[in-house]
Structure formats: C-alpha cells, structure tokens
Design a protein around this motif. Sequence first.
Motif, short mmCIF file in Angstrom:
data_model
loop_
_atom_site.label_atom_id
_atom_site.label_comp_id
_atom_site.label_asym_id
_atom_site.label_seq_id
_atom_site.Cartn_x
_atom_site.Cartn_y
_atom_site.Cartn_z
N GLY A 1 0.92 -1.29 0.00
CA GLY A 1 0.02 -0.10 0.05
C GLY A 1 0.86 1.21 0.05
O GLY A 1 2.16 1.16 -0.38
N ILE A 2 0.39 2.32 0.61
CA ILE A 2 0.93 3.64 0.52
C ILE A 2 2.12 3.56 1.36
O ILE A 2 2.33 3.04 2.33
CB ILE A 2 0.03 4.71 1.03
CG1 ILE A 2 0.47 6.17 0.79
CG2 ILE A 2 -0.52 4.54 2.34
CD1 ILE A 2 0.51 6.45 -0.66
N ASP A 3 3.13 4.12 1.10
CA ASP A 3 4.36 4.48 2.02
C ASP A 3 4.29 5.19 2.88
O ASP A 3 3.64 6.48 2.51
CB ASP A 3 5.58 4.96 0.89
CG ASP A 3 6.98 4.80 1.63
OD1 ASP A 3 6.91 4.94 2.85
OD2 ASP A 3 8.09 4.41 1.27
N MET B 1 3.48 -10.74 1.04
CA MET B 1 2.32 -9.74 1.54
C MET B 1 1.55 -8.84 0.55
O MET B 1 2.21 -8.39 -0.29
CB MET B 1 2.78 -8.91 2.49
CG MET B 1 3.22 -9.47 3.74
SD MET B 1 3.83 -8.19 5.01
CE MET B 1 5.39 -7.58 4.60
N ALA B 2 0.22 -9.02 0.59
CA ALA B 2 -0.71 -8.09 -0.29
C ALA B 2 -1.46 -7.36 0.75
O ALA B 2 -2.32 -8.13 1.30
CB ALA B 2 -1.30 -8.74 -1.41
N CYS B 3 -1.49 -6.01 1.28
CA CYS B 3 -2.10 -5.57 2.18
C CYS B 3 -2.41 -4.24 1.89
O CYS B 3 -1.97 -3.28 1.14
CB CYS B 3 -1.54 -5.36 3.50
SG CYS B 3 0.05 -4.72 3.69
N GLY B 4 -3.55 -3.46 2.56
CA GLY B 4 -3.93 -2.06 2.47
C GLY B 4 -4.14 -1.81 1.08
O GLY B 4 -4.97 -2.42 0.33
N GLY B 5 -3.60 -0.96 0.78
CA GLY B 5 -3.52 -0.14 -0.40
C GLY B 5 -3.22 -0.77 -1.72
O GLY B 5 -3.53 -0.53 -2.84
N ALA B 6 -2.74 -2.03 -1.22
CA ALA B 6 -2.52 -3.16 -2.71
C ALA B 6 -3.77 -3.58 -3.25
O ALA B 6 -3.86 -3.92 -4.45
CB ALA B 6 -1.85 -4.45 -2.04
N PHE B 7 -5.12 -3.37 -2.42
CA PHE B 7 -6.14 -3.87 -2.93
C PHE B 7 -6.68 -2.75 -3.99
O PHE B 7 -7.70 -3.00 -4.66
CB PHE B 7 -7.23 -3.80 -1.87
CG PHE B 7 -6.98 -4.98 -1.01
CD1 PHE B 7 -6.37 -6.33 -1.29
CD2 PHE B 7 -7.01 -4.96 0.57
CE1 PHE B 7 -5.87 -7.31 -0.40
CE2 PHE B 7 -6.65 -5.84 1.48
CZ PHE B 7 -6.09 -7.04 0.66
N TYR B 8 -6.13 -1.48 -3.98
CA TYR B 8 -6.53 -0.62 -5.11
C TYR B 8 -6.27 -1.39 -6.40
O TYR B 8 -6.82 -1.06 -7.48
CB TYR B 8 -5.64 0.74 -5.08
CG TYR B 8 -6.29 1.66 -4.05
CD1 TYR B 8 -6.76 2.90 -4.47
CD2 TYR B 8 -6.22 1.43 -2.59
CE1 TYR B 8 -7.21 3.75 -3.37
CE2 TYR B 8 -6.55 2.34 -1.56
CZ TYR B 8 -7.01 3.52 -2.02
OH TYR B 8 -7.78 4.37 -1.08
#
Length: 260
Positions: A62-64, A103-110
């Motif tokens: 996700g976002i840094d 890992m795929a988390c948070g903003g990765a779902f965008y």
Amino acid sequence: MTVRTEITDGVALVTLDRPERHNAIDLETAAALAATWRAIRSDDGVRAVVLTGAGGSAFCTGIDRSVSVPQPSSPYAIDDPLLTVGPKANDLWKPVIAAVNGMACGGAFYLLGECEFLISAESATFFDPHTTYGMVSAYEAIGMAQRMPFGEVARMSLMGTAERLSAARAYETGLVSEVVPDGEAAGAALRAAAVIAGYPTAAVQGTVRAVWSAREAVRAQALAGAPQLIALGNAAPELQEQLFAARRTGDTARRGHRVR
C-alpha cells in the motif's frame, strides 16, 4: 525506476520495484504506475498484462507511510494518490493478471481490485491493517467486496493486523483463481496472459468490458461515498502515527497475527 515494464510477444510484465520498502507506493511510484497504464493503453502491441512485485516478501504493502499528502479542510473531500494507480482508473481495458507473492495488504487492494484475476504463491498472505491504525477501510473494502463473499470482506477489513488470509483461504473464497508454489506466480500468470494475448484483441477487450459492466453500477455508487467515510472516520494523523509507532515497538510485520 520504481516500476519496470518488459514486453514480450504481446504480454507486458509490470513489476513494482521497491523491494526494500516491500513495494510500498510513494508519490513517484503512483505517478509511474499511472504513466505505465496509459502507455500500455496506447500500445497496440500489448494485448495482455501481468502485474507483480519485486522480491519475495511482498506484492505491495500500500501507501508508503513516509509520504505526506496535504488534505483539504472539507470533510467532504480527500486527496488519495492511490486512486490513480490502477489500470481501470487509467481507462485500460486490456486484461491484467496479478501475480501475488508475499504480503498484499492495505492499498495493494487498489491494484488487485482492478485486475481481471489473481494468481497467488502458496506463502502469500492478504490483510487490511486500516482499523488497527484508526483508519477507515473504504476503497480497499469496496474493491474486495466485488471479489469475495461479504462475510470474508467484513472479517478481513475489521480484524486489521490481527489476522491474515492465507493463499489457500483466498482461493476458497474466490479472491484468487489459482495457487502455485512459491516463485512460480509470475510464470503462471505470464502463461495465462500469453494464451489471452493470442486471441483476437477486440473480442478480448470487449469481454473485459462486459465482465466489468456486470458490477460497475454498484461499485460506482459505493465509491461515491468513500471520501466522506474516510474523512469523517479516520483518526487524527497524530493518533495514527502513535498507533503505528506502538505497533512497531511491540511487534514486527511477521509476528502478532494469525493466518487462516
């Protein structure tokens, strides 16, 4: 270069290339992703795409957190650099397959929410940390609600960092279409993309649009309310940082959670 693109026989392999930051997205990477999708959109030689992350630890986290994004004072507006990182946000209707490692988390779902389907390595995990850190999961949850049963989306979104979805469970819920041994996700996705790239382009892209049209009205309506939910429900930035700092002190990215 934070995003790499390699094109072979009509298939573009797009790689998030910040492994030292678990492929987190900063402003440079967000701009590079948007530019990449626009370039592929205009390249008739590209007929299918695979999206993956460099290194074995993460697809994208996700976002840094080092990124500072000034926000308007109005509770009815929010500036989110991740809104432009996905292929559909850039009007790309060529099929995109995600190859998920680590890992795929948070903003990765965008990103994952705008791919046609996902292929996952056996050790990959999926989770949404927002609630743990006092943030509303809106765009992420909405994207996953198009791919997973309601209860699974709700559980993942609400459990935060306490629980991670395994690749096997992601397959059972329909989030991913195939699970392969570690190190083979990109290869499996490239093989699928090569098959699709061999079919007539207009038929493939028309099918992509047809599949998306089946759910687009509901998705658009849900997304319209997301900025207000985030603006009104997010904890103050100072509290978010305290929660992050407490988590870093008392735990690590690989401990303190349950995989199911």
